[in-house]
Scaffold this active site. Structure first.
Site, short mmCIF file in Angstrom:
data_model
loop_
_atom_site.label_atom_id
_atom_site.label_comp_id
_atom_site.label_asym_id
_atom_site.label_seq_id
_atom_site.Cartn_x
_atom_site.Cartn_y
_atom_site.Cartn_z
N SER A 111 -11.99 2.46 38.65
CA SER A 111 -12.74 1.88 39.76
C SER A 111 -13.57 2.97 40.43
CB SER A 111 -11.75 1.31 40.76
OG SER A 111 -12.27 1.35 42.05
N SER A 112 -14.63 2.53 41.09
CA SER A 112 -15.51 3.51 41.74
C SER A 112 -14.83 4.22 42.91
CB SER A 112 -16.80 2.84 42.20
OG SER A 112 -16.51 1.80 43.10
N CYS A 113 -13.67 3.72 43.37
CA CYS A 113 -13.02 4.39 44.52
C CYS A 113 -12.33 5.68 44.12
CB CYS A 113 -12.06 3.44 45.21
SG CYS A 113 -10.63 3.08 44.24
N TYR A 140 -4.09 4.33 44.99
CA TYR A 140 -4.69 3.69 43.81
C TYR A 140 -5.61 4.68 43.10
CZ TYR A 140 -7.72 0.44 41.24
OH TYR A 140 -8.44 -0.20 40.27
N LYS A 144 -5.45 6.23 39.25
CA LYS A 144 -6.53 6.04 38.28
C LYS A 144 -7.09 7.39 37.79
CE LYS A 144 -6.67 1.59 37.87
NZ LYS A 144 -6.47 0.92 36.59
N HIS A 183 -10.72 -8.78 47.89
CA HIS A 183 -11.87 -7.94 48.19
C HIS A 183 -12.85 -8.73 49.05
CE1 HIS A 183 -10.43 -5.36 44.85
NE2 HIS A 183 -10.89 -4.42 45.65
P1 GDP Z 1 -13.32 -1.53 49.39
O1 GDP Z 1 -14.63 -1.69 48.68
O2 GDP Z 1 -12.30 -0.79 48.60
O3 GDP Z 1 -13.51 -0.97 50.77
O4 GDP Z 1 -12.64 -2.96 49.53
P2 GDP Z 1 -13.04 -4.38 50.16
O5 GDP Z 1 -13.84 -5.16 49.20
O6 GDP Z 1 -11.73 -4.98 50.60
O7 GDP Z 1 -13.90 -4.10 51.47
C1 GDP Z 1 -15.24 -3.76 51.45
C2 GDP Z 1 -15.83 -3.77 52.84
O8 GDP Z 1 -15.96 -5.11 53.30
C3 GDP Z 1 -15.02 -3.03 53.89
O9 GDP Z 1 -15.95 -2.37 54.76
C4 GDP Z 1 -14.34 -4.17 54.65
O10 GDP Z 1 -14.01 -3.84 55.98
C5 GDP Z 1 -15.44 -5.22 54.61
N1 GDP Z 1 -14.99 -6.60 54.86
C6 GDP Z 1 -15.56 -7.45 55.75
N2 GDP Z 1 -14.90 -8.61 55.81
C7 GDP Z 1 -13.90 -8.52 54.90
C8 GDP Z 1 -12.87 -9.42 54.51
O11 GDP Z 1 -12.73 -10.54 55.00
N3 GDP Z 1 -12.02 -8.99 53.52
C9 GDP Z 1 -12.15 -7.75 52.95
N4 GDP Z 1 -11.29 -7.39 51.97
N5 GDP Z 1 -13.11 -6.87 53.33
C10 GDP Z 1 -13.95 -7.24 54.30
#
Ligand code: GDP
Length: 323
Positions: A111-113, A140, A144, A183
């Site tokens: 993953s890119s993280c 995580y 990875k 996500h």
């Molecule tokens: P990340 O890419 O590993 O940070 O994972 P996420 O996809 O969970 O979150 C991406 C971004 O979307 C972060 O800045 C979250 O705070 C934002 N975000 C906004 N609303 C939501 C939500 O309802 N669920 C999640 N998972 N992220 C949210």
């Protein structure tokens, strides 16, 4: 170019997940006849003895390792033990069993993280381990990174061809719509849809809306995986012992969470108020992958973000009606 016979024994580990199921669909569509799968109940990848017994019996020739403990920002923060432990166990068992049982080629999905939190953008593969990681998904990411290191070790020491593919944020069919563990994109689809059918109630979005994310439709990632696995020259050069066997797969463009909510609202037909809850974490400010390496090999994404969101929303509605 193709090094993958249609009757090759290909084990897709994690075929029930979003990525694994897309890979399985595409392999079947492309006429691969000997794709091996096991559900978690049939084969616990955390159990080394079980993994060895499976390899001894089924003798896979190629492996796509899409099995992993995955989740969004909240899940990563809440279950650090599962995210580091299960991922280390699964990948260690499968990668080492692959070597022990003579598997030449393996694709390991990351993953890119894994890249540093404050990474230079767009992120090139060689930026790995050049700075501190984002704390919300460090367990995580560290697992990875260990998996990438393992692939490299087997390539160096044993002449294996184990390649780590680093996708950006993936979405699509079979996504997780549980608001606590999903996500951002599936969460926004669900939130906007439910708000719409409840009379356009306000939607709460986590964080400031400022972070940038790159999103790739899962079928595009599946295509990239099979494309690479089937390309002898690409596999040979990408897994050469002198360098980390890692390649980014992304969409090539990103957008802010604010812009993403707007797009999802348009697709879903949500017209109510959007509230940003800045008490919730933003995570990494930006993680746009440099996809120069894979595009130079001839792959590029096919599904636009809007099309992908439309497809995902239709699939979500279908599962709602058939739940
Ligand atoms: P990340 O890419 O590993 O940070 O994972 P996420 O996809 O969970 O979150 C991406 C971004 O979307 C972060 O800045 C979250 O705070 C934002 N975000 C906004 N609303 C939501 C939500 O309802 N669920 C999640 N998972 N992220 C949210």
């Amino acid at each position: 170019m193709t090094g993958l016979a249609k009757d090759a024994r290909i084990f897709v580990a994690g075929h029930r997940g979003m990525v694994g199921s897309a890979i399985l669909r595409l392999l079947q569509q492309q006429g691969y006849r000997n794709v091996l799968t096991r559900t978690r109940k049939e084969l616990d990848l955390c159990d080394r003895h079980a993994v060895d017994a499976f390899f001894a019996k089924e003798k896979p020739e190629h492996i796509i390792l899409a099995a992993a403990k995955v989740g969004g920002i909240f899940a990563n923060n809440s279950y650090p033990v599962e995210f580091v432990r299960d991922n280390l166990l699964i990948q260690t068992n499968v990668i080492d069993a692959a070597y022990q049982h003579g598997v030449k080629r393996l694709i390991f999905l990351g993953s890119s993280c894994i890249y540093p939190r404050e990474c230079k953008q767009p992120i090139r593969e060689e930026y790995l381990l050049t700075g501190p990681l984002e704390p919300t998904n460090r367990p995580y990411a560290v697992a990875k990174i260990a998996g990438i290191e393992m692939c490299w070790a087997y390539n160096r020491q044993h002449g294996a061809q184990y390649l780590a593919i680093m996708p950006t944020n993936i979405y699509g069919l079979n996504d997780n719509y549980d608001l606590d563990t999903s996500h951002v994109l599936p969460a926004l689809i669900r939130k906007c849809h439910e708000a719409k059918i409840n009379g356009q109630k306000p939607v709460t979005v986590w964080g400031t809306g400022v972070p940038l994310r790159e999103l790739l439709y899962v079928d595009d990632l599946a295509e990239a995986c099979i494309f690479l696995l089937a390309d002898d020259n690409a596999m040979t050069s990408l897994t050469a012992p002198e360098h980390l066997p890692i390649i980014n797969v992304g969409y090539g463009e990103d957008l802010s969470i604010r812009e993403l909510v707007k797009l999802v609202s348009e697709v879903v037909g949500f017209t109510g108020e959007i509230i940003f809850d800045s008490e919730k974490p933003d995570g990494t400010p930006r993680k746009l992958l440099d996809i120069g390496k894979i595009t130079a090999l001839g792959w590029k994404p096919k599904v636009s973000l809007r099309e992908g969101i439309e497809e995902s929303y239709h699939a979500y509605l279908f599962t709602q009606h058939h739940a």
